[in-house]
Design an enzyme around this catalytic site. Structure first.
Site, short mmCIF file in Angstrom:
data_model
loop_
_atom_site.label_atom_id
_atom_site.label_comp_id
_atom_site.label_asym_id
_atom_site.label_seq_id
_atom_site.Cartn_x
_atom_site.Cartn_y
_atom_site.Cartn_z
N GLY A 11 39.47 40.63 32.74
CA GLY A 11 38.20 40.88 33.42
C GLY A 11 37.28 39.69 33.23
O GLY A 11 37.68 38.53 33.35
N SER A 70 37.03 37.06 38.49
CA SER A 70 36.91 36.17 37.33
C SER A 70 38.19 35.38 37.10
O SER A 70 38.27 34.58 36.16
CB SER A 70 36.61 36.97 36.06
OG SER A 70 35.42 37.68 36.19
N THR A 97 45.91 42.84 34.12
CA THR A 97 45.99 41.73 35.06
C THR A 97 47.02 40.89 34.37
O THR A 97 47.33 41.13 33.19
CB THR A 97 44.62 41.03 35.17
OG1 THR A 97 43.76 41.87 35.92
CG2 THR A 97 44.69 39.67 35.84
N ARG A 150 43.41 37.00 47.51
CA ARG A 150 42.52 38.05 47.04
C ARG A 150 42.44 39.15 48.08
O ARG A 150 42.49 38.88 49.30
CB ARG A 150 41.14 37.43 46.83
CG ARG A 150 40.08 38.34 46.26
CD ARG A 150 40.34 38.71 44.85
NE ARG A 150 39.16 39.27 44.20
CZ ARG A 150 39.22 39.94 43.06
NH1 ARG A 150 40.37 40.17 42.45
NH2 ARG A 150 38.11 40.40 42.50
N ASN A 193 43.57 45.01 39.35
CA ASN A 193 42.32 45.30 38.67
C ASN A 193 42.54 46.18 37.45
O ASN A 193 43.26 45.78 36.56
CB ASN A 193 41.26 45.89 39.61
CG ASN A 193 39.87 45.79 38.99
OD1 ASN A 193 39.63 44.93 38.16
ND2 ASN A 193 38.96 46.66 39.36
#
Ligand code: DON
Length: 581
Positions: A484, A464, A392, A119, A412
């Site tokens: 999302g 998420s 994504t 991340r 994103n």
């Protein structure tokens, strides 16, 4: 690799909910309280192997790149590196070197499950004030476009980590298909061309973005070959030097110079200090299956586990569709409420994971579900939801030995920050919007955050993303989705359909619904419910809202009774490909 946990008293809002509901009609239960956890799933035996492989991804070139690497002697993890890197080239609107990913890996030889956290993190100079207008309103442009919206990328470090610790082939070999496709070119699919057209105004703001995506002032034409030599070069440096090829040296200097020249605040130290991390996945048992999924800094696994723990007290198979949806939605509502309150980067925030993942906590939440009636979310703080595009990407792999990779990767929002950093060819993410940038204000997915997800130097923003592996005694699935906040509920529904016996093809095609606590509506894919269920849900005081699009799921399954593999790509996205080889 232990998760840091501590207990926190339930918040006032939850107490208010319990008090309000106390005395309300408790829902009839098919399974006695306290017996909600079924026996642990029997795990994959080290001696059983499929003998062939399956990959499903959102782009046929990426699926083929993974299969090519398997044919060269690679394992599922080398193939994951190949698929992710190729998606960076052919599906840049969704993921790439300038973004980050989360993955659950299962190693067959010893049953080792691991979560790879690649991340993005906030740069050291992050300043919340940069995302607030002078009048105090959120500056959505700073949060979503240009270099201030970009976290320090995690994908390159994550690929290096997977190749070094879990792969069989040198990184160079796993990155070769992506480099070749970037150099030789490919035909962008209709979705990429449409996304570039949609983002044209934003892309035009930065010369390197316009030069890359609007070659003659317009998106690539249908059928035309489109090349990405700058990203090919960046991939070659990564292949040759590993982390140093991206986070130090030439690429790093160019990234930092481009970001700073455009008003961003990255430093060389931010890049040099980035580390992808191995973490312990969340692992729970549900109806005889072991669900291995994403821990924080994803909220996905916690929410999925909480929902399944609540649902394990009901026999969903005995209910009509409306009552089944009612229970699932009430479980979603309760899990998303906890998402907003508690979760953030585990390296920065102490979270009550013991509580959130406990079957006893789920017992309490289950008690608060009313029979035949929606629980209003309105007694708790509200947020407005956005309608995210599906940008994504998730892919699923199982190899001949039974190694598995579930990988969800993202920049994103559509085309990330729309900012290409100089001549690196790297399109940066706009993941900073996944932080709770402005207290009390929702992000682009309508998610509210708390202090747990406030931006801090070096901190990972909550995600998420929910890559998941479902391991049963006779059937196994690798599953995930973009979308999302709807990632969590779509993956949950995929898990439930799989456990109900559906095939990979049925799971990806299944119509979907979503509830995220606030706003208090059920988002519904057109065609999910017939008139009778719709009327019954309305009678339970639910508000239904049609929503499109939904995430492009890519699922592989292994039936160990027949040794059959299946790979299915979401029919909502024609460029995807699931293939068994
Ligand atoms: O990490 C997250 O949760 C988001 N950045 C994922 C974004 C996404 O799925 C976009 N697609 N709708």
């Amino acid at each position: 690799m232990t998760l840091s946990v501590h207990w926190r008293m339930p918040s006032l809002s939850m107490l208010a909910l319990s008090l309000l509901l106390a005395g309300g009609p408790a829902l009839a239960r098919d399974v006695a309280p306290g017996t909600t956890r079924p026996a642990a799933a029997q795990l994959v035996s080290a001696h059983q192997r499929p003998g062939h492989a399956a990959i499903a991804s959102a782009n046929f070139l990426a699926t083929d790149a993974g299969l090519e690497v398997l044919a060269k002697g690679g394992n599922a993890f080398d193939a994951a590196v190949a698929v992710a890197a190729t998606l960076s080239v052919v599906e840049p609107e969704s993921s790439g070197l300038g973004g980050g990913f989360m993955a659950v890996l299962h190693r067959a030889k010893d049953g080792h499950d691991v979560f790879i956290d690649a991340r993005e993190v906030a740069p050291a100079a992050v300043d919340s004030k940069a995302y607030v207008n002078p009048d105090g309103s959120p500056d959505r442009d700073a949060a979503l476009n240009g270099p201030l919206s970009a976290g320090i990328p995690g994908e390159p470090a994550g690929l290096v980590l997977i190749a070094r610790r879990y792969g069989r082939l040198p990184l160079k070999q796993s990155l070769a298909p992506a480099i070749r496709i970037a150099r030789d070119g490919f035909r962008p699919d209709a979705r990429l061309r449409a996304d570039i057209a949609d983002q044209r105004k934003e892309l035009q703001r930065w010369p390197a973005s316009a030069a890359k995506y609007l070659p003659n002032g317009a998106p690539p034409a249908e059928g035309a070959i489109w090349r990405d030599p700058q990203q090919a070069r960046t991939l070659e440096l990564l292949a040759a030097h590993g982390d140093d090829g991206f986070y130090r040296g030439d690429t790093a200097k160019k990234l930092v110079a481009a970001v700073r020249a455009a008003g961003g605040n990255w430093s060389m130290a931010d890049l040099a200090g980035y580390r992808a991390k191995e973490r312990t996945p969340i692992s729970i048992d549900y109806r005889g299956y072991r669900i291995v999924t994403a821990p924080p800094p994803s909220s996905g696994g916690v929410a999925i586990a909480e929902i399944l723990n609540i649902l394990s007290g009901f026999d969903l198979g005995k209910l009509d569709q409306a009552h089944r949806v009612h229970l699932i939605v009430e479980a979603m509502r309760r899990a998303f409420r906890d998402h907003n309150d508690y979760l953030g980067d585990p390296d920065f925030v102490k979270m009550p994971l013991d509580m959130l993942l406990s079957p006893y906590y789920a017992d309490g939440l289950r008690q608060s579900i009313l029979a035949d009636k929606a629980t209003p979310s309105s007694m708790l703080p509200a947020a407005a939801a956005g309608e995210p595009g599906m940008h994504t990407t998730h892919f699923s792999i199982i190899d001949a030995d039974g190694n598995m990779a579930a990988v969800t990767s993202t920049v994103n929002y559509i085309m990330g920050s729309n900012f290409v950093a100089g001549d690196t060819g790297v399109l940066l993410n706009d993941e900073m919007d996944d932080f709770a940038l402005v207290p009390g204000k929702p992000n682009v997915y309508g998610l509210l955050g708390s202090a747990a997800n406030a931006p801090k130097p070096g901190k990972r923003m909550l995600s998420s993303m929910s890559p998941t592996i479902v391991i049963g005694a006779s059937r196994t699935a690798v599953i995930g989705s973009p979308g999302g906040s709807t990632i969590i509920t779509q993956v949950l529904e995929g898990i439930l359909h799989f456990i109900d016996g559906q095939s990979a093809q049925q799971i990806v095609a299944h119509k979907r619904f979503h509830h995220q606590y606030m706003p208090d509506v059920i988002d519904v894919e057109p065609g999910t419910f017939g008139p009778a269920t719709t009327a019954e849900l309305a009678g339970m005081v639910y508000t239904l809202k049609q929503r499109d699009p939904w995430g492009f799921m890519n699922v592989v399954t292994w039936d160990r009774r027949t040794n059959r593999l299946d790979a299915a790509s979401d029919p909502r996205h024609p460029s995807g490909l699931g293939k068994v080889q």
